[in-house]
Motif scaffolding. Structure first.
Motif, short mmCIF file in Angstrom:
data_model
loop_
_atom_site.label_atom_id
_atom_site.label_comp_id
_atom_site.label_asym_id
_atom_site.label_seq_id
_atom_site.Cartn_x
_atom_site.Cartn_y
_atom_site.Cartn_z
N LYS A 417 0.83 -1.20 0.00
CA LYS A 417 0.00 0.00 0.00
C LYS A 417 0.87 1.25 0.00
O LYS A 417 1.92 1.30 0.65
N LEU A 418 0.44 2.27 -0.72
CA LEU A 418 1.19 3.53 -0.80
C LEU A 418 0.39 4.63 -0.12
O LEU A 418 -0.65 5.07 -0.62
N THR A 419 0.87 5.06 1.04
CA THR A 419 0.28 6.19 1.75
C THR A 419 1.41 7.09 2.24
O THR A 419 2.33 6.61 2.92
N LEU A 420 1.36 8.34 1.88
CA LEU A 420 2.41 9.29 2.25
C LEU A 420 1.89 10.27 3.30
O LEU A 420 0.75 10.73 3.22
N THR A 421 2.74 10.57 4.27
CA THR A 421 2.39 11.52 5.34
C THR A 421 2.98 12.88 5.02
O THR A 421 4.20 13.01 4.79
N LEU A 422 2.13 13.88 4.99
CA LEU A 422 2.52 15.25 4.66
C LEU A 422 2.53 16.11 5.91
O LEU A 422 1.56 16.11 6.68
N MET A 423 3.62 16.85 6.11
CA MET A 423 3.71 17.80 7.21
C MET A 423 3.68 19.22 6.64
O MET A 423 4.48 19.58 5.78
N ALA A 424 2.71 20.01 7.09
CA ALA A 424 2.58 21.40 6.64
C ALA A 424 2.19 22.26 7.84
O ALA A 424 1.48 21.80 8.74
N ASN A 425 2.68 23.50 7.84
CA ASN A 425 2.46 24.35 9.00
C ASN A 425 1.04 24.92 9.05
O ASN A 425 0.41 25.19 8.04
N LYS A 426 0.54 25.07 10.27
CA LYS A 426 -0.74 25.74 10.49
C LYS A 426 -0.58 27.20 10.11
O LYS A 426 0.30 27.89 10.60
N SER A 427 -1.41 27.67 9.22
CA SER A 427 -1.27 29.03 8.71
C SER A 427 -2.65 29.60 8.44
O SER A 427 -3.62 29.26 9.12
N SER A 428 -2.75 30.44 7.43
CA SER A 428 -4.04 31.04 7.10
C SER A 428 -4.97 30.00 6.49
O SER A 428 -4.54 28.94 6.03
N LYS A 429 -6.24 30.31 6.47
CA LYS A 429 -7.21 29.42 5.83
C LYS A 429 -6.85 29.26 4.36
O LYS A 429 -7.08 28.20 3.78
N ASN A 430 -6.27 30.29 3.78
CA ASN A 430 -5.92 30.26 2.37
C ASN A 430 -4.84 29.20 2.10
O ASN A 430 -4.94 28.42 1.16
N PHE A 431 -3.80 29.21 2.94
CA PHE A 431 -2.74 28.23 2.75
C PHE A 431 -3.24 26.82 2.98
O PHE A 431 -2.95 25.89 2.23
#
Length: 581
Positions: A417-431
């Protein structure tokens, strides 16, 4: 501003999209950038005893470690620039020139740099800045117990630096204190970019040895002497502070040039509230505007907009390695993201042009390489980067053996199975909306991507995770405010760099990076061609995928006098800014 001159900083990523649903492929180019001024001229007389109110638009908080050797966040750099200044004066091309708080002369034949500290350089407690303070800053960086992430290959070029860093020496032998005001730096080899601020071969700050010498290296970053009661040699010092939120600055009476305001306040304001704050007249200056904030305030009659192309790029990174016992990056043969076809396919599936075309207000646009276009001729304009091409993205995965299953998602070539974990910063609703948009794009590609722990991460926590070499993510989204030397962008991704967060290491990458500081690289044409080759190589490998370039803008009240974005005036900027009303 301050951050673009001498060091690289991690910055929060944000975009201007209000709603990203319904974006479709387009062949249109991004909007033309607006004409922005570098400075605002106000001929009125300065008001005495004024308070200058400054806002810093950001959706996080500043860490408040007031030492560039230990700080990694752009927010702290911005809110401390009124006291933390570079030692050396620079020209419009970021070259060192005479007339700063210290001057530097390079001797290529003897492989040295001689730094002379000016008599006008004084700490805010009245003590003079001396050569020992410069040495102490190097020691903080090189001592592993301090936790500094600033140790680089460039600084390791100083004689004795590696031995000190490894704990094999009690002092850095290549730092020779001739007298209280003179430091001679001895190098193993000379490099062509040493005379440029931000190149990293000499450190451009000092730390007060007399004040901090009794604090253990391991305790510096958490000690009140750096977090609550720091000393500065710039025009202002801290009077009071709400940690992470606001600072009140008053003049450093021992600074050589008396500031033109009695007090200066700076506070963070969320990007969602920044425009309203400007319109309400809450600030005289707003720093770090997003394109969306710029668009909302650009026609305010009591304000002018200053701006310029920014030494910045946002990116998507893949974690393809880890760190060894010595802290160096090594590739991880078991990493799911080790497959270049997967990385390229995910890059081709991103609709960056459409996001920026619709919501970039002419300020932000898709990046073609990792070297910001603001560097002019150093950016390889023939490189195209990654334009949306879903057909090509799917073909890459098909050919590499990623098979689509009944649920629409693909498996790895080995059938897992291919599942990737993405880390992104909490920011504006737009981002956050833009990230969800990309996750949908990858779903169409057949790649399942999930946010780490199902949510966006607090920026400072995410930064610590990246620096510590954590392994519980596969992809992350980040941004760099770069130093003012273009080849330093490449140095970020060396084997020994603490900022090589994905731990990408290959023989070719190392050779290309080393070529940028070689004897041949004293020929600027050779150096530029090698940087072009590096940009092409990094685009092909897609370990770090360039996403956007942008313009920096600030709102300036028409009652402000002396405000400029000219880098040659950066050393005296805040002692010259005044209010006329």
């Amino acid at each position: 501003m301050n951050k673009t001159r001498i060091a690289k900083w991690m910055v929060t990523v944000s975009v201007t999209a209000a709603v990203l649903g319904g974006l479709v492929a387009s062949t249109k180019t991004a909007q033309a950038a607006p004409k922005l001024k570098l400075e605002y001229k106000n001929d009125k007389s300065a008001k005495k005893d004024a308070t200058l109110r400054i806002g810093y638009a950001d959706d996080g908080s500043f860490k408040g470690v007031f030492a560039p050797e230990l700080s990694n966040d752009a927010a702290t750099s911005e809110v401390s620039q009124f006291g933390t200044v570079g030692l050396f004066k620079i020209d419009d091309n970021y070259k060192f020139v005479k007339g700063g708080l210290a001057d530097v002369d390079f001797d290529r034949e003897n492989k040295t740099a001689t730094i002379k500290v000016s008599d006008k350089a004084n700490w805010s407690d009245g003590q003079p800045v001396v050569a020992r303070d410069l040495v102490f800053a190097y020691e903080i960086i090189a001592n592993k117990e301090s936790g500094s992430a600033r140790y680089t290959d460039q600084l390791a070029n100083i004689v004795g630096m590696e031995e000190y860093h490894a704990g094999k020496a009690d002092a850095i032998s290549g730092l020779e204190v001739k007298d209280d005001k003179t430091l001679v730096v001895h190098f193993k080899e000379m490099a062509p970019t040493m005379g440029t601020s931000g190149a990293g071969y000499i450190w451009e700050y000092a730390e007060p040895y007399h004040y901090l010498k009794d604090v253990a290296m391991k305790d510096l970053a958490s000690n009140d002497k750096l977090r609550k009661e720091p000393l500065f040699y710039g025009p202002f010092k801290i009077k009071k502070m709400v940690q992470g939120e606001s600072i009140e600055w008053v003049p450093n009476t021992y600074y050589s040039q008396k500031p033109k305001v009695k007090k200066l306040t700076v506070e963070t304001v969320s990007t969602s509230q920044a425009a309203a704050a400007v319109k309400a007249g809450k600030y005289d200056i707003l720093l770090n505007q997003t394109p969306q904030v710029y668009d909302a305030v650009k026609n305010e009659k009591d304000f002018v907009q200053l701006g310029k192309p920014m030494l910045y790029y946002s990116y998507m990174g893949f974690r393809v390695g880890t760190v060894d016992k010595d802290g160096n990056s090594v590739m991880d043969k078991t990493a799911v993201t080790k497959d270049r076809a997967l990385r390229q396919a995910m890059a081709y599936a991103m609709n960056i042009d459409q996001v920026q075309e619709k919501f970039g207000y002419g300020l932000s646009y898709r990046a073609n390489t990792l070297v910001p276009a603001a560097f002019g001729k150093w950016n390889d304009k023939h490189a195209t980067g990654y334009k949306l091409n879903m057909k090509k993205a799917k073909a890459l995965l098909d050919e590499a053996g990623y098979k689509v299953q009944k649920d629409g998602y693909r498996t790895q070539p080995n059938g897992k199975k291919l599942t990737l974990t993405l880390m992104a910063n909490k920011s504006s609703k737009n981002f956050e909306a833009s990230v969800k948009n990309y996750i949908q794009q990858w779903k169409e590609l057949g790649v399942r991507v999930k946010l780490m722990n199902g949510r966006f991460q607090e920026f400072n926590s995410m930064s610590e995770k990246l620096i510590s070499g954590a392994k519980d993510f596969d992809i992350w989204m980040g941004a760099w405010s770069t130093s003012s030397e273009p080849t330093d962008v490449a140095a970020n991704y060396s084997k020994t760099s603490a900022y090589n967060f994905g731990h990408f290491v290959t023989k070719e990458n190392t050779e290309l990076i080393n070529s940028l500081s070689s004897e041949k690289a004293f020929d600027e044409n050779y150096r530029r061609k090698q940087l072009y080759k590096w940009q092409e190589y990094m685009n092909k490998e897609a370990f770090i995928v360039p996403m956007t370039f942008t313009h920096s803008t600030i709102s300036v009240s028409k009652d402000v006098k002396g405000m400029t974005l000219d880098v040659s005036d950066s050393d005296t900027l805040w002692s010259n800014v005044a209010l006329t009303k």
